[in-house]
Design an enzyme around this catalytic site. Structure first.
Site, PDB file in Angstrom:
ATOM      1  N   GLU A  11      41.040  44.964  36.693  1.00 51.49           N
ATOM      2  CA  GLU A  11      42.502  44.833  36.721  1.00 51.49           C
ATOM      3  C   GLU A  11      43.070  44.202  35.460  1.00 51.49           C
ATOM      4  OE1 GLU A  11      42.880  42.234  40.250  1.00 51.49           O
ATOM      5  OE2 GLU A  11      43.745  40.731  38.920  1.00 51.49           O
ATOM      6  N   ARG A  43      39.244  38.854  45.065  1.00 46.77           N
ATOM      7  CA  ARG A  43      38.957  39.183  43.674  1.00 46.77           C
ATOM      8  C   ARG A  43      38.317  40.564  43.632  1.00 46.77           C
ATOM      9  NH1 ARG A  43      42.097  35.954  42.618  1.00 46.77           N
ATOM     10  NH2 ARG A  43      41.927  34.046  41.398  1.00 46.77           N
ATOM     11  N   HIS A  98      47.965  42.691  42.469  1.00 47.80           N
ATOM     12  CA  HIS A  98      47.725  41.248  42.550  1.00 47.80           C
ATOM     13  C   HIS A  98      49.020  40.476  42.859  1.00 47.80           C
ATOM     14  CE1 HIS A  98      44.435  38.260  41.292  1.00 47.80           C
ATOM     15  NE2 HIS A  98      45.295  37.626  42.064  1.00 47.80           N
TER      16      HIS A  98
HETATM   17  P1  NAI Z   1      38.799  28.296  49.594  1.00 54.59           P
HETATM   18  O1  NAI Z   1      37.965  27.661  48.541  1.00 54.59           O
HETATM   19  O2  NAI Z   1      39.682  27.456  50.455  1.00 54.59           O
HETATM   20  O3  NAI Z   1      37.831  29.115  50.576  1.00 54.59           O
HETATM   21  C1  NAI Z   1      36.804  29.961  50.166  1.00 54.59           C
HETATM   22  C2  NAI Z   1      35.806  30.017  51.309  1.00 54.59           C
HETATM   23  O4  NAI Z   1      34.825  31.002  50.975  1.00 54.59           O
HETATM   24  C3  NAI Z   1      35.067  28.676  51.531  1.00 54.59           C
HETATM   25  O5  NAI Z   1      35.170  28.262  52.868  1.00 54.59           O
HETATM   26  C4  NAI Z   1      33.621  29.004  51.149  1.00 54.59           C
HETATM   27  O6  NAI Z   1      32.666  28.299  51.934  1.00 54.59           O
HETATM   28  C5  NAI Z   1      33.579  30.507  51.445  1.00 54.59           C
HETATM   29  N1  NAI Z   1      32.473  31.187  50.800  1.00 54.59           N
HETATM   30  C6  NAI Z   1      31.819  30.860  49.652  1.00 54.59           C
HETATM   31  N2  NAI Z   1      30.811  31.734  49.427  1.00 54.59           N
HETATM   32  C7  NAI Z   1      30.852  32.634  50.445  1.00 54.59           C
HETATM   33  C8  NAI Z   1      30.068  33.765  50.772  1.00 54.59           C
HETATM   34  N3  NAI Z   1      29.008  34.138  50.021  1.00 54.59           N
HETATM   35  N4  NAI Z   1      30.377  34.467  51.889  1.00 54.59           N
HETATM   36  C9  NAI Z   1      31.403  34.086  52.681  1.00 54.59           C
HETATM   37  N5  NAI Z   1      32.178  32.997  52.424  1.00 54.59           N
HETATM   38  C10 NAI Z   1      31.894  32.298  51.311  1.00 54.59           C
HETATM   39  O7  NAI Z   1      39.621  29.445  48.872  1.00 54.59           O
HETATM   40  P2  NAI Z   1      40.988  30.122  49.337  1.00 54.59           P
HETATM   41  O8  NAI Z   1      42.142  29.308  48.870  1.00 54.59           O
HETATM   42  O9  NAI Z   1      40.898  30.468  50.772  1.00 54.59           O
HETATM   43  O10 NAI Z   1      40.974  31.469  48.450  1.00 54.59           O
HETATM   44  C11 NAI Z   1      40.012  32.485  48.646  1.00 54.59           C
HETATM   45  C12 NAI Z   1      40.073  33.449  47.476  1.00 54.59           C
HETATM   46  O11 NAI Z   1      41.319  34.149  47.512  1.00 54.59           O
HETATM   47  C13 NAI Z   1      40.085  32.752  46.103  1.00 54.59           C
HETATM   48  O12 NAI Z   1      38.784  32.527  45.637  1.00 54.59           O
HETATM   49  C14 NAI Z   1      40.786  33.748  45.227  1.00 54.59           C
HETATM   50  O13 NAI Z   1      39.811  34.582  44.642  1.00 54.59           O
HETATM   51  C15 NAI Z   1      41.612  34.583  46.184  1.00 54.59           C
HETATM   52  N6  NAI Z   1      43.072  34.456  45.953  1.00 54.59           N
HETATM   53  C16 NAI Z   1      43.809  35.611  45.768  1.00 54.59           C
HETATM   54  C17 NAI Z   1      45.170  35.562  45.551  1.00 54.59           C
HETATM   55  C18 NAI Z   1      46.021  36.793  45.388  1.00 54.59           C
HETATM   56  O14 NAI Z   1      47.155  36.689  44.890  1.00 54.59           O
HETATM   57  N7  NAI Z   1      45.584  37.972  45.765  1.00 54.59           N
HETATM   58  C19 NAI Z   1      45.842  34.262  45.487  1.00 54.59           C
HETATM   59  C20 NAI Z   1      44.991  33.112  45.756  1.00 54.59           C
HETATM   60  C21 NAI Z   1      43.657  33.228  45.949  1.00 54.59           C
END
Ligand code: NAI
Length: 335
Positions: A264, A235, A296
């Site tokens: 964005e 993000r 994105h």
């Molecule tokens: P997820 O929920 O599986 O994993 C997120 C991880 O971040 C969790 O393990 C959590 O413990 C960790 N986390 C939380 N706070 C943190 C911190 N302060 N420091 C380090 N780690 C922390 O989410 P997923 O599916 O892996 O997605 C991650 C991010 O990717 C989403 O939140 C979304 O913003 C982004 N995304 C971007 C896309 C794109 O098209 N560019 C598409 C899908 C997701």
């Protein structure tokens, strides 16, 4: 349930039509972005389907509630664009697609790393102009280098698997996971300061919330190795863009690859090629030779799109049939 889908792109329509017919749901497509000026379009519907840059702040949710909208179905994983407190107060259920294809974003992260490292974007232009000179295209081997992943959820883990395959040393910081869990995932658990200090490449895979907003600020950048590469496919607001710009100008940050940008919402998913872009911070980023920006598209694969449509329609269907859906977003307060 009758759902109005905002911010519809032409590539989404056939996939969502197919999923809607599979679940016997009625869905109507609207190109407009959801914001306070477009909420009235939702009159006569029960649910709205929204994407990453739709506005679901308090005034918009209040306007939707006044129109008897009871469900917000997000067709994305992140939910930072929704004021959840307001949604809960108004009794609006918010559902999302927690996972659709972590590999789509993980593979895209690699595409950004390799493009910037091996200068594919420059070579492509050069060769088309008949210039086969290699000056300025020198890269480095990923093998043996160190990468630091901030966030080791589904996308972080999928990214780690690929990077391990390249023979990289993978470090990770994730306060939601134990050292043991991270070790089992094939990475070394480190403190954030160590991750910055040791990594040749830093990649962000955590959600946007109060704790992670501008996690990459001037202080974090100063801790990074000179010449480090920073990748953000999560993000935009995880990065303080002004601080990153300063670091690029001073030559400290070596490469920046971003698929997301803090502002964005005013730019992405639209064709602005005939317009003068007013965002000077964004335009400055595009002037750096060592910066790659995309709009994105990390999620954008056939597999991910189909999975998003099916989960979204299934979420709506479950809420209608059972009044319950396991993909309902909790009550965490996001920024
Ligand atoms: P997820 O929920 O599986 O994993 C997120 C991880 O971040 C969790 O393990 C959590 O413990 C960790 N986390 C939380 N706070 C943190 C911190 N302060 N420091 C380090 N780690 C922390 O989410 P997923 O599916 O892996 O997605 C991650 C991010 O990717 C989403 O939140 C979304 O913003 C982004 N995304 C971007 C896309 C794109 O098209 N560019 C598409 C899908 C997701």
């Amino acid at each position: 349930m009758k759902t109005l889908m905002f911010s519809t792109q032409s590539y989404e329509r056939p996939v969502f039509e197919q999923a809607a017919s599979q679940f016997g749901q009625e869905i109507v497509f609207q190109k407009s972005r959801l914001d306070i000026t477009t909420t009235r379009l939702a009159a006569g519907y029960n649910a709205v389907c929204a994407f990453v840059n739709d506005d679901l702040s308090t005034p918009v949710l209040e306007a939707l509630s006044a129109l008897d909208i009871s469900v917000v179905a997000l067709r994305c994983a992140g939910f930072n664009q929704v004021n959840l407190e307001t949604a809960h107060q108004l009794g609006i259920k918010v559902v999302r697609v927690p996972a659709y294809s972590p590999e789509s974003v993980a593979e895209y992260t690699l595409a950004m790393i390799l493009t910037m490292n091996r200068k594919i974007h420059k070579a492509w232009n050069r060769v088309r102009e008949g210039n086969f000179n290699l000056n300025g295209l020198l890269g480095f081997n990923l093998h043996g280098k160190t990468v630091g992943l901030i966030g080791m959820g589904q996308i972080g883990q999928a990214t780690a698997n690929i990077l391990n395959g390249f023979g990289m040393k993978v470090l990770a910081f994730d306060p939601g996971m134990s050292d043991e869990q991270l070790k089992d995932a094939g990475v070394e658990s480190v403190a954030l300061s160590d991750l910055y200090r040791r990594s040749d490449i830093v990649s962000l895979h955590c959600p946007l919330n109060k704790a992670t907003k501008h996690i990459i600020n001037a202080e974090a950048l100063a801790c990074m190795k000179p010449g480090a590469m920073l990748i953000n496919t999560s993000r935009g607001a995880l990065i303080d863009t002004e601080a990153v710009t300063q670091s690029l100008k001073s030559g400290h940050l070596g490469y920046l690859g971003i698929d997301v940008y803090e502002q964005e919402g005013d730019l992405f998913f639209r064709d602005l090629s005939e317009e003068v872009i007013q965002d000077d911070v964004f335009q400055r980023l595009l002037t750096f030779p060592n910066v790659v920006v995309t709009g994105h598209q990390g999620f954008f694969t056939h597999e991910a799109l189909e999975s998003i449509a099916i989960t979204t329609l299934n979420n709506i269907n479950e809420l209608e049939k059972n009044g319950y859906c396991e993909n309902e977003v909790g009550k965490e307060k996001m920024v």
